[in-house]
Design an enzyme around this catalytic site. Structure first.
Site, PDB file in Angstrom:
ATOM      1  N   CYS A  42       0.835  -1.202   0.000  1.00  0.00           N
ATOM      2  CA  CYS A  42       0.000   0.000   0.000  1.00  0.00           C
ATOM      3  C   CYS A  42       0.870   1.252   0.000  1.00  0.00           C
ATOM      4  O   CYS A  42       0.510   2.266  -0.591  1.00  0.00           O
ATOM      5  CB  CYS A  42      -0.911   0.011   1.215  1.00  0.00           C
ATOM      6  SG  CYS A  42      -2.199  -1.255   1.169  1.00  0.00           S
ATOM      7  N   CYS A 220       8.523   6.442 -11.597  1.00  0.00           N
ATOM      8  CA  CYS A 220       7.314   6.034 -10.866  1.00  0.00           C
ATOM      9  C   CYS A 220       7.277   6.830  -9.566  1.00  0.00           C
ATOM     10  O   CYS A 220       7.911   7.879  -9.475  1.00  0.00           O
ATOM     11  CB  CYS A 220       7.288   4.521 -10.616  1.00  0.00           C
ATOM     12  SG  CYS A 220       8.609   3.929  -9.537  1.00  0.00           S
TER      13      CYS A 220
END
Length: 262
Positions: A42, A220
């Protein structure tokens, strides 16, 4: 002892009950741990806050059913939640393995062995919740955010591909970056080829004779998925592709402190 197991990532969640009345344990389904590069967290990929809340409530419900011996717990079955489409599915999972090292007929996994078990060594992954920092590429396939900033300032012809999911890209992105999520990279390689070609043609029209060709950079959020993407791009012939170390968080930390982070 039953294990009521729940997980959530992004907009999806799952729930099942392991080791309940002859049902499979976790090791029955996963005798060996997956490679760390196949696991998402997460902290890297994000999660919509209400999703773990929903899964947590369902976990509590399963625990109450088991403790009070009522209803039909999710043993041998898995609940899959897709919050984006508001769909819940129940699928059947593999049953208990008779040769399972933990719960099988001849299991040798004792309580003492469990206490002494080195889970981090077994999974080759830290138990810490701090963001994962992978090192998948050699140094010549990576550049720092400061180096990338210098190359942009020097007018280097390049294409930067952002491999985050589209909903992350919409939050914040580098100027002129091309969003191709890692999950769709294989199907969209032609877009990268086209972008490189168009950038090269712009340079030629501008009178710049770039002998080294157009550079390709991948970014990213934290520099993990970008490394996976570069690995794949190298295999597919994009041998000049480079990863921007540390991703957008490095850019915000080392180049532009006003750049939003999330």
């Amino acid at each position: 002892m039953p294990l009521v197991s729940g997980a959530a990532l992004g907009l999806e969640g799952q729930l099942t009950v392991y080791n309940y009345k002859g049902g499979p344990c976790y090791r029955c389904l996963f005798p060996t741990p997956p490679p760390t590069t196949a696991c998402q967290r997460c902290s890297d990929s994000g999660v919509l806050g209400v999703v773990p809340g929903i899964i947590g409530c369902l976990q509590a419900l399963e625990a109450i059913k088991i403790a009070s011996a009522v209803g039909e717990p999710l043993s041998g079955r898995m609940l899959l939640l897709d919050s984006l489409s508001a769909r819940i599915r129940i699928v059947k999972i593999r049953g208990r393995l008779s040769q399972c090292e933990v719960c099988g007929d001849n299991a040798t996994f004792t309580q003492q062995k469990f206490r002494d078990f080195d889970y981090e060594k077994f999974t080759e992954s830290p138990l810490s919740t701090s963001p994962l920092k992978l090192k998948l590429l050699p140094g010549d396939s990576r550049i720092s955010s400061k180096e990338y900033k210098e190359r942009v300032a020097n007018g280097e012809a390049h294409v930067v591909v952002d491999v985050r999911p589209s909903h992350h890209f919409k939050i914040v992105s580098l100027p002129k970056s091309l969003n191709i999520p890692l999950s769709s990279l294989e199907a969209r390689l032609s877009e990268i080829s086209l972008a490189l070609k168009e950038e090269g043609e712009k340079e030629q029209k501008g009178g710049n004779d770039n002998q080294s060709g157009t550079s390709l950079y991948v970014v990213c959020r934290r520099g993990n998925d970008s490394q996976r993407a570069v690995q794949y791009l190298h295999k597919m012939g994009f041998t000049s592709a480079k990863d921007i170390i540390g991703g957008l968080e490095s850019w915000a930390r080392d180049v532009d402190p006003s750049f939003p982070t999330y």
